[in-house]
Scaffold this active site. Structure first.
Site, PDB file in Angstrom:
ATOM      1  N   HIS A  15      15.201 -36.825  -7.232  1.00  0.00           N
ATOM      2  CA  HIS A  15      14.646 -37.212  -5.932  1.00  0.00           C
ATOM      3  C   HIS A  15      13.159 -36.858  -5.835  1.00  0.00           C
ATOM      4  O   HIS A  15      12.641 -36.676  -4.742  1.00  0.00           O
ATOM      5  CB  HIS A  15      15.446 -36.561  -4.796  1.00  0.00           C
ATOM      6  CG  HIS A  15      16.861 -37.044  -4.763  1.00  0.00           C
ATOM      7  ND1 HIS A  15      17.203 -38.302  -4.327  1.00  0.00           N
ATOM      8  CD2 HIS A  15      18.014 -36.464  -5.172  1.00  0.00           C
ATOM      9  CE1 HIS A  15      18.520 -38.465  -4.444  1.00  0.00           C
ATOM     10  NE2 HIS A  15      19.029 -37.361  -4.971  1.00  0.00           N
TER      11      HIS A  15
ATOM     12  N   ASN B 128      -1.586   2.066   5.661  1.00  0.00           N
ATOM     13  CA  ASN B 128      -0.689   1.032   5.146  1.00  0.00           C
ATOM     14  C   ASN B 128      -0.264   0.177   6.322  1.00  0.00           C
ATOM     15  O   ASN B 128       0.296   0.700   7.280  1.00  0.00           O
ATOM     16  CB  ASN B 128       0.545   1.694   4.506  1.00  0.00           C
ATOM     17  CG  ASN B 128       1.669   0.710   4.257  1.00  0.00           C
ATOM     18  OD1 ASN B 128       1.419  -0.466   4.003  1.00  0.00           O
ATOM     19  ND2 ASN B 128       2.899   1.177   4.337  1.00  0.00           N
ATOM     20  N   GLY B 129      -0.555  -1.117   6.276  1.00  0.00           N
ATOM     21  CA  GLY B 129      -0.158  -2.005   7.366  1.00  0.00           C
ATOM     22  C   GLY B 129      -1.328  -2.872   7.795  1.00  0.00           C
ATOM     23  O   GLY B 129      -2.297  -3.038   7.054  1.00  0.00           O
TER      24      GLY B 129
ATOM     25  N   LYS C  33      11.797 -15.074 -11.030  1.00  0.00           N
ATOM     26  CA  LYS C  33      11.549 -13.987 -11.991  1.00  0.00           C
ATOM     27  C   LYS C  33      10.472 -14.392 -12.982  1.00  0.00           C
ATOM     28  O   LYS C  33       9.556 -13.647 -13.283  1.00  0.00           O
ATOM     29  CB  LYS C  33      12.867 -13.687 -12.716  1.00  0.00           C
ATOM     30  CG  LYS C  33      13.200 -12.283 -12.989  1.00  0.00           C
ATOM     31  CD  LYS C  33      13.719 -11.464 -11.849  1.00  0.00           C
ATOM     32  CE  LYS C  33      12.949 -11.485 -10.589  1.00  0.00           C
ATOM     33  NZ  LYS C  33      13.610 -10.940  -9.435  1.00  0.00           N
TER      34      LYS C  33
ATOM     35  N   ARG D  15       3.772  -0.269  -4.910  1.00  0.00           N
ATOM     36  CA  ARG D  15       3.484  -0.828  -3.584  1.00  0.00           C
ATOM     37  C   ARG D  15       2.152  -1.576  -3.557  1.00  0.00           C
ATOM     38  O   ARG D  15       1.773  -2.136  -2.535  1.00  0.00           O
ATOM     39  CB  ARG D  15       3.462   0.287  -2.532  1.00  0.00           C
ATOM     40  CG  ARG D  15       4.758   1.063  -2.445  1.00  0.00           C
ATOM     41  CD  ARG D  15       4.650   2.146  -1.409  1.00  0.00           C
ATOM     42  NE  ARG D  15       4.571   1.575  -0.095  1.00  0.00           N
ATOM     43  CZ  ARG D  15       5.605   1.284   0.669  1.00  0.00           C
ATOM     44  NH1 ARG D  15       6.819   1.518   0.224  1.00  0.00           N
ATOM     45  NH2 ARG D  15       5.454   0.751   1.851  1.00  0.00           N
TER      46      ARG D  15
ATOM     47  N   LYS E 266       5.952  -4.131  -4.576  1.00  0.00           N
ATOM     48  CA  LYS E 266       7.417  -4.119  -4.530  1.00  0.00           C
ATOM     49  C   LYS E 266       7.940  -4.136  -3.103  1.00  0.00           C
ATOM     50  O   LYS E 266       8.956  -4.746  -2.819  1.00  0.00           O
ATOM     51  CB  LYS E 266       7.954  -2.893  -5.267  1.00  0.00           C
ATOM     52  CG  LYS E 266       9.466  -2.892  -5.323  1.00  0.00           C
ATOM     53  CD  LYS E 266       9.995  -2.423  -6.625  1.00  0.00           C
ATOM     54  CE  LYS E 266      11.496  -2.585  -6.722  1.00  0.00           C
ATOM     55  NZ  LYS E 266      11.876  -3.929  -7.172  1.00  0.00           N
TER      56      LYS E 266
ATOM     57  N   TRP F  47      -2.716  -2.641  -1.711  1.00  0.00           N
ATOM     58  CA  TRP F  47      -2.418  -4.065  -1.863  1.00  0.00           C
ATOM     59  C   TRP F  47      -3.249  -4.732  -0.778  1.00  0.00           C
ATOM     60  O   TRP F  47      -2.982  -4.580   0.409  1.00  0.00           O
ATOM     61  CB  TRP F  47      -0.923  -4.332  -1.663  1.00  0.00           C
ATOM     62  CG  TRP F  47      -0.539  -5.733  -2.006  1.00  0.00           C
ATOM     63  CD1 TRP F  47      -0.240  -6.224  -3.243  1.00  0.00           C
ATOM     64  CD2 TRP F  47      -0.423  -6.844  -1.109  1.00  0.00           C
ATOM     65  NE1 TRP F  47       0.051  -7.560  -3.169  1.00  0.00           N
ATOM     66  CE2 TRP F  47      -0.048  -7.973  -1.878  1.00  0.00           C
ATOM     67  CE3 TRP F  47      -0.598  -6.999   0.259  1.00  0.00           C
ATOM     68  CZ2 TRP F  47       0.163  -9.232  -1.321  1.00  0.00           C
ATOM     69  CZ3 TRP F  47      -0.402  -8.259   0.812  1.00  0.00           C
ATOM     70  CH2 TRP F  47      -0.023  -9.358   0.028  1.00  0.00           C
TER      71      TRP F  47
ATOM     72  N   CYS G  40       0.847  -1.175   0.000  1.00  0.00           N
ATOM     73  CA  CYS G  40       0.000   0.000   0.000  1.00  0.00           C
ATOM     74  C   CYS G  40       0.894   1.241   0.000  1.00  0.00           C
ATOM     75  O   CYS G  40       1.904   1.294   0.687  1.00  0.00           O
ATOM     76  CB  CYS G  40      -0.945   0.101   1.185  1.00  0.00           C
ATOM     77  SG  CYS G  40      -2.137  -1.226   1.256  1.00  0.00           S
TER      78      CYS G  40
ATOM     79  N   GLU H 213      16.543 -17.888  -8.476  1.00  0.00           N
ATOM     80  CA  GLU H 213      16.177 -16.516  -8.852  1.00  0.00           C
ATOM     81  C   GLU H 213      15.552 -16.481 -10.258  1.00  0.00           C
ATOM     82  O   GLU H 213      14.582 -15.761 -10.496  1.00  0.00           O
ATOM     83  CB  GLU H 213      17.431 -15.621  -8.762  1.00  0.00           C
ATOM     84  CG  GLU H 213      17.311 -14.232  -9.352  1.00  0.00           C
ATOM     85  CD  GLU H 213      16.243 -13.352  -8.732  1.00  0.00           C
ATOM     86  OE1 GLU H 213      15.613 -13.748  -7.742  1.00  0.00           O
ATOM     87  OE2 GLU H 213      16.006 -12.270  -9.294  1.00  0.00           O
TER      88      GLU H 213
ATOM     89  N   GLU I 170       6.949 -14.593 -11.378  1.00  0.00           N
ATOM     90  CA  GLU I 170       6.288 -13.349 -10.988  1.00  0.00           C
ATOM     91  C   GLU I 170       5.862 -12.494 -12.171  1.00  0.00           C
ATOM     92  O   GLU I 170       4.857 -11.813 -12.073  1.00  0.00           O
ATOM     93  CB  GLU I 170       7.083 -12.562  -9.943  1.00  0.00           C
ATOM     94  CG  GLU I 170       8.384 -11.950 -10.365  1.00  0.00           C
ATOM     95  CD  GLU I 170       9.042 -11.188  -9.200  1.00  0.00           C
ATOM     96  OE1 GLU I 170      10.267 -11.153  -9.183  1.00  0.00           O
ATOM     97  OE2 GLU I 170       8.353 -10.612  -8.343  1.00  0.00           O
TER      98      GLU I 170
HETATM   99  O1  M6R Z   1      12.898  -4.835  -0.770  1.00  0.00           O
HETATM  100  P1  M6R Z   1      13.416  -6.202  -0.512  1.00  0.00           P
HETATM  101  O2  M6R Z   1      14.641  -6.511  -1.266  1.00  0.00           O
HETATM  102  O3  M6R Z   1      13.600  -6.497   0.959  1.00  0.00           O
HETATM  103  O4  M6R Z   1      12.284  -7.175  -1.051  1.00  0.00           O
HETATM  104  C1  M6R Z   1      12.372  -8.562  -0.864  1.00  0.00           C
HETATM  105  C2  M6R Z   1      11.396  -9.275  -1.776  1.00  0.00           C
HETATM  106  O5  M6R Z   1      10.092  -8.880  -1.504  1.00  0.00           O
HETATM  107  C3  M6R Z   1      11.702  -9.009  -3.259  1.00  0.00           C
HETATM  108  O6  M6R Z   1      12.998  -9.367  -3.584  1.00  0.00           O
HETATM  109  C4  M6R Z   1      10.714  -9.789  -4.148  1.00  0.00           C
HETATM  110  O7  M6R Z   1      10.960 -11.156  -4.045  1.00  0.00           O
HETATM  111  C5  M6R Z   1      10.835  -9.299  -5.595  1.00  0.00           C
HETATM  112  N1  M6R Z   1       9.526  -9.051  -6.142  1.00  0.00           N
HETATM  113  C6  M6R Z   1      11.470 -10.285  -6.485  1.00  0.00           C
HETATM  114  O8  M6R Z   1      11.572  -9.826  -7.796  1.00  0.00           O
END
Ligand code: M6R
Length: 607
Positions: free
Chosen positions: A503, A99-100, A484, A27, A602, A75, A2, A480, A487
């Site tokens: 396994h 927010n929260g 990517k 956000r 984000k 969000w 948010c 990673e 998402e």
């Molecule tokens: O701001 P941060 O690096 O602490 O965020 C951690 C994760 O939320 C962030 O890396 C998330 O996994 C990304 N969307 C990945 O692309």
């Protein structure tokens, strides 16, 4: 999660809030809304499910003179995504954005409902509105009404409250991000979840502490003032000049921020080494190395946690200091064994991730020193840690983290060099600088061959599922790569250690499954055997590996050549750029919203 923003003053409060919301949309983008007070002290509010653009189209005919405005981009946590649950929540002359999470919302809601408050939404946030309005009804002034309401809430939250009666805005937070901004002329002031929202509208940025009330009011000499919960003046805030420029917030010629950020990586690699070897950064690295940690506890979330795994390998291999890497959401509740003399290392782009902050707090409770590898200077993590190594990635706007991963890992690698004492010798510094510059060149080379990756993406994006595999140093980038792809392309992908597929997951392999196999020089033959196992079950193989190796070339359906010569240690970062581009183009062929993928935010400020 948010984004909240507020603005008071003559400089187009509504436009400033909408501009701020557009920058905070990373956000959350389930809904957006604003409330404003006009020059007749009337309150108006608009809110709409979906992206900010839906709200903006509602506002086209607005003609009032706006004195103060607050806004929200959501969000969803409590209550489904619909107009009613969108913020602001409004009652009488009061409107709030939040927010929260208010953890004790259910009991407060029962109490307030029994007192006659008619809730209009399923959100926890409206409870705060009910508390404030009930306090005002009972004769409290605005500031104590908000302060007393805040005291009754549990959990981490930031609130912005607009009072149309007094044309004032109050903001307060606990464990959630909130900054304030002042226009040089003292005519206009803002609050927001992130200084980035205030670029162009505020020259000075304030960072209030937890439980500090930030009042924006024309009734005082200073348009911004700070108070403790008991109403006395507060000095619990820091300030600095706004350093971000509007240019950094522009996509330039790129179609998406994510692509722009991928392309920034070679330049950022070069800048990072300059700062940490020739600039002010060397002293900082040496200072942290002097802590002589017995062990590192690395804690982070998502992409940052995978960068943590890469950093673990750098530190364990070079320094032989044990490193445990854990997801912050697990670490914080696992009652881990922590000792004085050990160091908590927290990795984060935003510096606001709730679980990472809690993990840091746990290390402080255990009398450990804490260090961050972080992008946002002045973020909560930055302020809470004993020392901070900035990754100097600039603003990262794409929700999918790209350049931050590379910069985090490279900063961690420099830490390992510093601990080894390598920054004491000019000759060794030159060797390090040469390695970084070779990495930048190799990334440039991948970017120049983007069409090859685009072609592979076009061939594979419609398959059913994807396994990214790698061994050793390439395992974190397999994880990673899969994250990517999931998402932004909304396809099922998993990262696996090459030797682990047999396994269990190998049961999933058929001609509709793709294996994106990372093959480095180390354990080459074993990795080839693992790929053979997939191939034998008709899996489609995309090889990311060295050129001219017929054993590999012969089993790949698609191959992207990588040059590992002279770059073995840093090569995971180089491979990762190929994965980033594969994910980007697969998402593009799928037609998803790459910079704002569904359901994500984000900055994850709830646990
Ligand atoms: O701001 P941060 O690096 O602490 O965020 C951690 C994760 O939320 C962030 O890396 C998330 O996994 C990304 N969307 C990945 O692309």
């Amino acid at each position: 999660m948010c984004g909240i923003v507020g603005h008071l003053g003559p400089n187009n409060p509504m436009d400033t809030v909408l501009e701020g919301l557009s920058r905070l949309e990373y956000r959350g983008y389930d809904s957006a809304g604003i409330a404003y007070v006009d020059d007749k002290s009337e309150l108006h509010f608009y809110k709409k499910k979906g992206k900010l653009a839906n709200l903006v189209s509602l506002l086209e005919k607005e003609k009032h003179t706006v004195v103060g405005c607050i806004g929200h981009t959501r969000w969803a946590t409590h209550g489904e995504v619909n107009d009613a649950n969108s913020h602001p929540h409004t009652h009488g002359k009061i409107s709030i954005v939040h927010n929260g999470i208010i953890e004790n919302a259910p009991s407060l809601k029962n109490e307030l409902a029994s007192e006659g408050f008619e809730f209009q939404s399923d959100t926890d946030s409206e409870v705060f509105l009910a508390l404030v309005t009930s306090n005002l009804k009972n004769g409290m002034d605005f500031l104590p009404a908000v302060s007393e309401a805040f005291k009754r809430t549990d959990g981490n939250s930031a609130f912005v409250v607009l009072n149309a009666e007094t044309s004032e805005i109050l903001a307060i937070k606990r464990g959630a991000p909130l900054v304030a901004g002042l226009h040089e002329a003292n005519s206009d002031a803002s609050v927001s979840s992130d200084p980035y929202a205030l670029v162009g509208s505020s020259e000075t940025i304030y960072f209030p502490g937890d439980e500090v009330l930030v009042l924006l009011s024309k009734r005082h000499n200073d348009i911004i003032s700070f108070y403790e919960l008991d109403g006395t003046e507060s000095k619990n805030y820091k300030s600095k000049k706004q350093e971000m420029s509007l240019e950094a917030t522009d996509k330039g010629d790129f179609e998406h921020f994510m692509l722009k950020e991928i392309y920034e990586q070679p330049g950022l690699t070069r800048d990072l080494i300059q700062f940490y070897l020739a600039g002010d950064g060397a002293d900082l690295l040496n200072k942290v190395s002097a802590w002589k940690p017995e062990k590192f506890h690395i804690s982070a979330c998502g992409t940052a946690a995978y960068a943590g795994m890469v950093i673990r390998d750098f530190i364990e291999q070079r320094n032989r200091i044990p490193c445990a890497v854990e997801l912050a959401s697990e670490f914080r509740y696992r009652n881990p064994l922590l000792r004085e003399g050990e160091v908590g290392l927290f990795i984060s782009q935003s510096g606001e991730t709730a679980d990472t902050l809690a993990a840091q707090g746990l290390c402080v409770e255990n009398k450990m020193k804490t260090l961050s590898i972080v992008n946002v200077e002045g973020s909560t993590l930055y302020r809470d840690c004993d020392e901070n190594l900035l990754i100097r990635a600039g603003i990262e706007i794409g929700v999918a983290s790209t350049k931050a991963f590379t910069q985090q890992a490279l900063t961690g690698c420099l830490l390992s060099y510093a601990i080894a004492g390598d920054l004491e010798s000019e000759e060794k510094k030159k060797t390090i600088a040469d390695k970084y510059s070779l990495l930048a060149e190799r990334i440039d080379d991948i970017l120049a061959r983007v069409d090859e990756l685009k072609k592979i993406a076009e061939e594979i994006y419609n398959y059913n599922g994807f396994f990214f595999t790698g061994r050793g140093q390439y395992f974190p980038v397999a994880l990673e790569g899969a994250l990517k792809l999931k998402e932004i392309a909304y396809v099922h992908a998993e990262g696996y250690a090459s030797g682990e597929l047999k396994h269990g997951p190998i049961a999933l392999i058929d001609d509709q499954m793709v294996n994106i196999a990372i093959v480095g020089p180390a354990l080459f033959d074993k990795t080839i055997s693992n790929i053979q196992e997939i191939k034998a079950r008709r899996g489609v193989i995309v090889g990311l590996g060295p050129k001219g190796e017929s054993d590999l070339d012969d089993i790949c359906d698609f191959k992207f050549d990588l040059n590992f010569d002279g770059l073995e240690e840093l090569s995971p970062l180089y491979v990762n750029v190929a994965n980033q581009l594969l994910a980007y183009y697969m998402a593009k062929f799928k037609g998803t919203d790459i910079d704002k993928p569904r359901n994500l935010a984000k900055s994850v400020t709830v646990e």
